[in-house]
Design a protein around this motif. Structure first.
Motif, mmCIF file in Angstrom:
data_model
loop_
_atom_site.group_PDB
_atom_site.id
_atom_site.type_symbol
_atom_site.label_atom_id
_atom_site.label_comp_id
_atom_site.label_asym_id
_atom_site.label_seq_id
_atom_site.Cartn_x
_atom_site.Cartn_y
_atom_site.Cartn_z
ATOM 1 N N GLU A 1 -6.051 10.265 -6.488
ATOM 2 C CA GLU A 1 -7.271 9.665 -5.959
ATOM 3 C C GLU A 1 -7.466 10.131 -4.517
ATOM 4 N N LEU A 2 -8.718 10.382 -4.163
ATOM 5 C CA LEU A 2 -9.093 10.761 -2.799
ATOM 6 C C LEU A 2 -10.280 9.903 -2.392
ATOM 7 N N TYR B 1 -15.740 17.957 -1.670
ATOM 8 C CA TYR B 1 -14.542 17.541 -0.947
ATOM 9 C C TYR B 1 -13.371 18.500 -1.184
ATOM 10 N N SER B 2 -13.625 19.694 -1.663
ATOM 11 C CA SER B 2 -12.535 20.614 -2.003
ATOM 12 C C SER B 2 -11.704 20.989 -0.780
ATOM 13 N N ASP B 3 -12.355 21.248 0.355
ATOM 14 C CA ASP B 3 -11.606 21.605 1.562
ATOM 15 C C ASP B 3 -10.794 20.422 2.083
ATOM 16 N N VAL B 4 -11.402 19.253 2.063
ATOM 17 C CA VAL B 4 -10.679 18.036 2.485
ATOM 18 C C VAL B 4 -9.485 17.798 1.574
ATOM 19 N N GLN B 5 -9.699 17.981 0.294
ATOM 20 C CA GLN B 5 -8.629 17.770 -0.689
ATOM 21 C C GLN B 5 -7.450 18.701 -0.414
ATOM 22 N N ASP B 6 -7.722 19.966 -0.171
ATOM 23 C CA ASP B 6 -6.641 20.913 0.129
ATOM 24 C C ASP B 6 -5.894 20.499 1.399
ATOM 25 N N GLU B 7 -6.639 20.089 2.408
ATOM 26 C CA GLU B 7 -6.017 19.694 3.669
ATOM 27 C C GLU B 7 -5.149 18.454 3.482
ATOM 28 N N MET B 8 -5.646 17.490 2.727
ATOM 29 C CA MET B 8 -4.878 16.263 2.498
ATOM 30 C C MET B 8 -3.624 16.535 1.680
ATOM 31 N N TYR C 1 -11.760 12.790 -5.761
ATOM 32 C CA TYR C 1 -10.813 13.870 -6.065
ATOM 33 C C TYR C 1 -11.431 14.824 -7.093
ATOM 34 N N ASP C 2 -11.255 16.120 -6.848
ATOM 35 C CA ASP C 2 -11.780 17.178 -7.716
ATOM 36 C C ASP C 2 -13.303 17.276 -7.703
ATOM 37 N N THR C 3 -13.953 16.726 -6.682
ATOM 38 C CA THR C 3 -15.387 16.942 -6.534
ATOM 39 C C THR C 3 -15.600 18.122 -5.591
ATOM 40 N N PRO C 4 -16.531 19.027 -5.902
ATOM 41 C CA PRO C 4 -16.700 20.264 -5.127
ATOM 42 C C PRO C 4 -16.918 20.043 -3.638
#
Length: 535
Positions: free
Chosen positions: A484-485, A504-511, A499-502
Motif C-alpha cells: 500500500e502507498l 505515483y511511479s516515481d514516488v513509489q520507486d523512491e519509497m 500503489y502501482d498507479t502511473p
C-alpha cells in the motif's frame, strides 16, 4: 532516488559530530543549565490516543492537566512508534532499540531484563530509580531501586500488584493507586542529594475501560461525534485492512466492552465474538466491593434496560456501541488527567518543578472509531502516531510545538542526554534535546516500522513500512504479499491506496529505496527480505 539515503544519513552523522548536537559525552557541568542533573518523570498511559487529548484535539474530551505539560513545554505533532503494540513499545523505550534487536517482537515474548536499559544507566549514574503501574513485560523489572507493577494487564478496581517482596492486593481505583505510590516514593527521596528517574505508567485507558465512579456518572451522559470513517468499507485497500478483527460493529464485545449483561445480550441473540468476553465482564465487576458495585449498577442497569428495549441492529447498533465505547474509554482518561494534575501540583508545592523534566506519552496510538475500528497495531496514522509532550523548565520554550518526525525509539537517548549521561553507541534512536532547545538540527526524513504479532488477536497481518513527510509505504507479508502507498497530503485518512498507479511511479520507486535502506540501517534482516520489490 537522486541521493542515497545512506549518504544522507552519514552526512547527518558527520554534521552532528561537528555540531555536537548528539554527542555521546556528558553535558559540560560548568554550564548553568546543566549544573544540576534534572529529575526525570516519565509518564505513560496505555492506549491513550492523541485524539483524546485536548491539546491535540478538543472535540472528544477536555484534559486540562495533561494539556498543562504542553502549554508549559513542547508538544510534538508528529511522534510515532516503531511497533504499535503494548509490550514491544515498552521494550523499545527501555532499550532504545528496535524490536528485532531487543528481542521483544510481540506481546507473547518475555523481556530479557539482563540487557542494557535506561533504568540501569540512570541507576549507575547516581539516580534514584523507580517504576509504578503498568509493566507488561512478564519478567521482573531491572535497574529500578523500587518497583510495584501490575501483573499482566492488571485490573481497574482493587488491583493486584507485584513487588520484589511478592504480590499484594490494594483497595481502590488503579489510576489513583499508581499515583499514590509514585508520590509516596518521591516524598521519600526528594530530600536526598540525588536526582530521581521515575517511570509512572497507567493501565488506563486500556480495554475494558472501567472508569472511576465520578467519571462514569458524568461520561455516560455525554454524546460524542462519530468519526467520518466509522462505516469504512475498506474498498480499494489490502486484505489486511479488510480482514482485521477489530471492527466495533462485529468484534467489540457487548458484554466486556459495552457493559451489557451477558443474559441481556444473549436474549437478543448476540454471542461473544471471543469466548472470554462474558468471563471478562464478570471478572472485572466481581472485583468491586459491595458499595462500588451498587454505585456501578445504579448507572449501568438503566443502560442495560434501555438497550434491552431498543432491539438495535446494523448501523444503529454500531453507532450505539461507538457511544458506549467512547463514554467508558474517555471516562477512564478523565482519571488519568486528574491524577497527572495531582503530580504536577505536588512538584510545584514541593519546589521540585523547576528541576524536573516531565514527559507525557502513550505506548502507541489507538483507534477511536476511525475506519470502524478499536485497538491499534496497524501502521495507519491513528495507531502509528502517539501523543508526546515534554516540559523542561528553563530549557524548553513554553507553548512550543514541533513537527519533526520523532519516534519512541528516541526516548532513551533523549532522557540520557537530558541527564548528561553518555549515550551508548548501540542505541538506534536520536536525542531530541536539540529539537527541545530549538536548535534546528538536520533531522531524519523517514521513519521505519515493523509489526510482528500475526497470527494473533485482532488478526492484523505482519507488516513493515516507511513514512516520510508526505508518503507512506506499507508491505503486508506472511500469509499475504500486498503493498500500500498513501499520499498523506491529499489523503490524510488513508482511504486511497495509490500503489502501482502511473502518476505515483516515481514516488513509489523512491519509497521502496527508502524502505530498504531503513531496514538495512536498523539491521533488520527480516525487514530487508520483506522490503524487496519487483522492478
Amino acid at each position: 532516488m537522486k541521493t542515497s539515503l545512506f549518504l544522507w544519513m552519514y552526512t547527518l552523522i558527520a554534521i552532528a559530530i561537528l555540531a555536537g548536537c548528539n554527542s555521546a559525552e556528558p553535558h559540560d557541568e560548568s554550564s548553568e543549565e546543566s549544573a544540576r542533573q534534572p529529575n526525570i518523570l516519565f509518564i505513560m498511559s496505555d492506549d491513550h490516543a492523541y485524539q483524546a487529548i485536548s491539546a491535540y484535539d478538543d472535540r472528544l474530551i477536555h484534559t486540562p492537566h495533561i494539556d498543562r505539560i504542553a502549554s508549559e513545554g513542547m508538544l510534538f505533532e508528529r511522534a510515532f512508534v516503531t511497533n504499535s503494540i503494548c509490550a514491544p513499545s515498552r521494550a523499545v523505550i527501555l532499550t532504545g532499540k528496535h524490536s528485532h534487536l531487543n528481542g521483544l517482537r510481540d506481546n507473547g515474548d518475555r523481556f530479557d531484563g539482563a540487557q542494557q536499559t535506561i533504568s540501569k544507566l540512570f541507576q549507575q549514574n547516581g539516580y534514584h530509580t523507580a517504576i509504578f503501574g503498568k509493566w507488561h513485560l512478564k519478567t521482573d523489572p531491572t535497574g529500578f531501586d523500587t518497583w510495584k507493577v501490575l501483573p499482566g494487564q492488571g485490573h481497574y478496581y482493587n488491583p493486584e500488584f507485584r513487588t520484589s517482596q511478592g504480590k499484594e492486593v490494594d483497595s481502590g481505583y488503579v489510576t489513583d493507586l499508581i499515583t499514590d505510590f509514585s508520590l509516596e516514593w518521591i516524598d521519600q527521596v526528594k530530600n536526598d542529594n540525588k536526582p530521581f528517574f521515575l517511570v509512572y505508567q497507567h493501565k488506563a485507558p486500556h480495554r475494558e475501560w472501567l472508569p472511576k465512579e465520578e467519571d462514569y456518572k458524568a461520561f455516560t451522559k455525554k454524546t460524542f461525534p462519530e468519526p467520518a470513517t466509522l462505516f469504512d468499507d475498506y474498498s480499494g485497500r489490502s486484505k489486511a485492512a479488510q480482514e482485521a478483527e477489530m471492527r466495533i460493529s462485529d468484534h467489540m464485545g457487548l458484554t466486556n466492552d459495552n457493559k451489557i449483561k451477558p443474559s441481556v445480550a444473549e436474549s437478543h441473540g448476540f454471542t461473544d465474538f471471543l469466548p472470554w468476553y462474558s468471563n471478562a465482564y464478570h471478572n472485572n465487576l466481581d472485583r468491586m466491593s459491595d458499595e462500588e458495585r451498587q454505585a456501578w449498577d445504579a448507572v449501568y442497569d438503566p443502560i442495560n434496560e434501555e438497550f434491552d428495549a431498543q432491539n438495535l441492529k446494523g448501523d444503529e447498533l454500531t453507532s450505539w456501541k461507538y457511544q458506549r465505547y467512547m463514554q467508558d474509554y474517555l471516562g477512564s482518561i478523565a482519571a488519568v488527567d486528574n491524577n497527572v494534575g495531582r503530580v504536577l501540583d505536588y512538584l510545584e508545592e514541593n519546589d521540585l518543578a523547576d528541576n524536573t523534566v516531565v514527559i507525557y506519552t502513550s505506548d502507541q496510538g489507538f483507534y477511536l472509531g476511525e475506519h470502524g475500528w478499536f485497538d491499534k497495531r496497524f501502521m495507519y496514522e491513528e495507531s502509528f502516531r502517539t501523543p508526546l509532550m515534554i516540559r523542561w523548565p528553563g530549557v524548553v520554550e513554553a507553548g512550543s510545538r514541533n513537527s519533526d518526525l520523532v519516534q519512541n525509539l528516541d526516548f532513551a537517548q533523549t532522557m540520557l542526554d537530558m541527564a548528561g549521561i553518555p549515550m551508548p553507541e548501540d542505541m538506534q534512536g536520536k536525542s531530541m534535546v536539540p529539537l527541545l532547545k530549538n536548535k534546528n538540527p538536520i533531522w531524519r526524513k523517514a521513519l521505519y516500522y515493523h509489526y510482528y504479532e500475526y497470527p494473533g488477536i485482532h488478526a492484523v497481518k505482519r507488516h513493515i513500512g516507511a513514512r516520510t513527510d508526505q508518503y507512506k509505504l506499507i508491505h503486508f507479508y506472511d500469509d499475504i504479499d500486498e503493498w500500500e502507498l498513501f499520499d498523506l497530503e491529499s489523503d490524510p485518512d488513508e482511504l486511497s491506496n495509490v500503489y502501482d498507479t502511473p502518476e505515483y511511479s516515481d514516488v513509489q520507486d523512491e519509497m521502496h529505496e527508502i524502505l530498504m535502506e531503513l531496514a538495512q540501517h536498523y539491521k533488520d534482516s527480516v525487514g530487508m527480505e520483506q522490503a524487496k520489490w519487483r522492478e
